[in-house]
Design a protein around this motif. Structure first.
Motif, PDB file in Angstrom:
ATOM      1  N   GLU A  21       0.822  -1.219   0.000  1.00  0.00           N
ATOM      2  CA  GLU A  21       0.000   0.000   0.000  1.00  0.00           C
ATOM      3  C   GLU A  21       0.858   1.271   0.000  1.00  0.00           C
ATOM      4  N   LEU A  22       2.120   1.158   0.386  1.00  0.00           N
ATOM      5  CA  LEU A  22       3.000   2.327   0.451  1.00  0.00           C
ATOM      6  C   LEU A  22       3.755   2.586  -0.853  1.00  0.00           C
ATOM      7  N   LEU A  23       3.723   1.632  -1.766  1.00  0.00           N
ATOM      8  CA  LEU A  23       4.505   1.761  -2.988  1.00  0.00           C
ATOM      9  C   LEU A  23       4.018   2.931  -3.844  1.00  0.00           C
ATOM     10  N   GLY A  24       4.971   3.745  -4.269  1.00  0.00           N
ATOM     11  CA  GLY A  24       4.671   4.878  -5.136  1.00  0.00           C
ATOM     12  C   GLY A  24       4.044   6.081  -4.453  1.00  0.00           C
ATOM     13  N   LEU A  25       3.999   6.123  -3.136  1.00  0.00           N
ATOM     14  CA  LEU A  25       3.341   7.222  -2.421  1.00  0.00           C
ATOM     15  C   LEU A  25       4.256   8.382  -2.046  1.00  0.00           C
ATOM     16  N   ALA A  26       5.527   8.138  -1.896  1.00  0.00           N
ATOM     17  CA  ALA A  26       6.417   9.119  -1.273  1.00  0.00           C
ATOM     18  C   ALA A  26       6.897  10.194  -2.235  1.00  0.00           C
ATOM     19  N   SER A  27       6.787  11.435  -1.790  1.00  0.00           N
ATOM     20  CA  SER A  27       7.395  12.547  -2.510  1.00  0.00           C
ATOM     21  C   SER A  27       8.776  12.849  -1.957  1.00  0.00           C
ATOM     22  N   LYS A  28       9.047  12.320  -0.746  1.00  0.00           N
ATOM     23  CA  LYS A  28      10.356  12.497  -0.127  1.00  0.00           C
ATOM     24  C   LYS A  28      10.611  11.304   0.788  1.00  0.00           C
ATOM     25  N   ILE A  29      11.790  10.740   0.657  1.00  0.00           N
ATOM     26  CA  ILE A  29      12.238   9.650   1.526  1.00  0.00           C
ATOM     27  C   ILE A  29      13.402  10.191   2.339  1.00  0.00           C
ATOM     28  N   THR A  30      13.305  10.057   3.635  1.00  0.00           N
ATOM     29  CA  THR A  30      14.405  10.440   4.518  1.00  0.00           C
ATOM     30  C   THR A  30      14.766   9.228   5.359  1.00  0.00           C
ATOM     31  N   VAL A  31      15.998   8.798   5.236  1.00  0.00           N
ATOM     32  CA  VAL A  31      16.503   7.682   6.026  1.00  0.00           C
ATOM     33  C   VAL A  31      17.531   8.273   6.984  1.00  0.00           C
ATOM     34  N   LEU A  32      17.170   8.330   8.254  1.00  0.00           N
ATOM     35  CA  LEU A  32      18.048   8.948   9.242  1.00  0.00           C
ATOM     36  C   LEU A  32      18.693   7.904  10.134  1.00  0.00           C
ATOM     37  N   LEU A  33      19.989   7.819  10.045  1.00  0.00           N
ATOM     38  CA  LEU A  33      20.801   7.016  10.944  1.00  0.00           C
ATOM     39  C   LEU A  33      20.305   5.584  11.086  1.00  0.00           C
ATOM     40  N   PRO A  34      20.208   4.882   9.964  1.00  0.00           N
ATOM     41  CA  PRO A  34      19.707   3.506   9.991  1.00  0.00           C
ATOM     42  C   PRO A  34      20.712   2.538  10.591  1.00  0.00           C
ATOM     43  N   TRP A  35      20.227   1.358  10.892  1.00  0.00           N
ATOM     44  CA  TRP A  35      21.046   0.270  11.409  1.00  0.00           C
ATOM     45  C   TRP A  35      20.605  -1.014  10.728  1.00  0.00           C
TER      46      TRP A  35
END
Length: 176
Positions: free
Chosen positions: A54-68
């Protein structure tokens, strides 16, 4: 939550594989939504390997902060299959910003488990080539100072900025 409060016309989706992190943020959001109308945020428990369709193709901005873990591998190695999963969240011309860092000396076990390399200009340039392979354009990277890390709207970023010295990098681009 701070960003959702500052930008009430923007809808935010927070994704985390750790249910405890989501529970804490969800409770805070619920409390604030009753007082200040914070209704523009949704939390989803998922990992990068199994994102809800359901989330596919929805984002206008992706922010990945300090992943692990696997998310760190997706943005820092990058693992093409996992990076492509991130790309699938984007609609055309969505921006991506990934901020990450690690210390090869003190986090050697994690670095080896994830197959990460030292953060050097050549390894980061290789990262950008791989981002390009999955459909990101206008790519670049830069090193972040401890001071820049302090202003990221994240409690974890502020803790890391005051902790031991690590190298932090920001990768940015646009989906095509």
């Amino acid at each position: 939550m701070n960003q959702a409060r500052k930008l009430p016309e923007t809808f935010f989706i927070g994704i985390d594989s750790n249910a405890e992190n989501l529970d804490c943020n969800s409770r805070k959001t619920s409390f604030f939504s009753k007082k200040k109308g914070l209704e523009n945020i949704l939390f989803v428990q998922a990992n990068i390997e199994n994102l809800p369709p359901e989330l596919l193709g929805l984002a206008s901005k992706i922010t990945v902060l300090l992943p692990w873990g696997s998310l760190l591998r997706a943005v820092a190695k990058p693992d093409l299959l996992l990076l492509n999963e991130i790309r699938k969240l984007c609609y055309e011309k969505a921006t991506i910003i990934a901020v990450f860092g690690y210390d090869c000396a003190t986090e050697r076990k994690l670095i080896e488990e994830l197959g990460l390399s030292e953060l050097t200009p050549s390894s980061l340039d290789m990262c950008l080539r791989l981002y390009s392979e999955v459909g990101f354009r206008s790519l670049g990277w830069r090193c972040l100072s401890q001071e820049e890390l302090k202003i990221i709207p994240s409690k974890w970023a502020k803790k890391l900025a005051h902790g031991k010295k690590r190298q932090f990098v920001e990768i940015f681009g646009i989906s095509s």
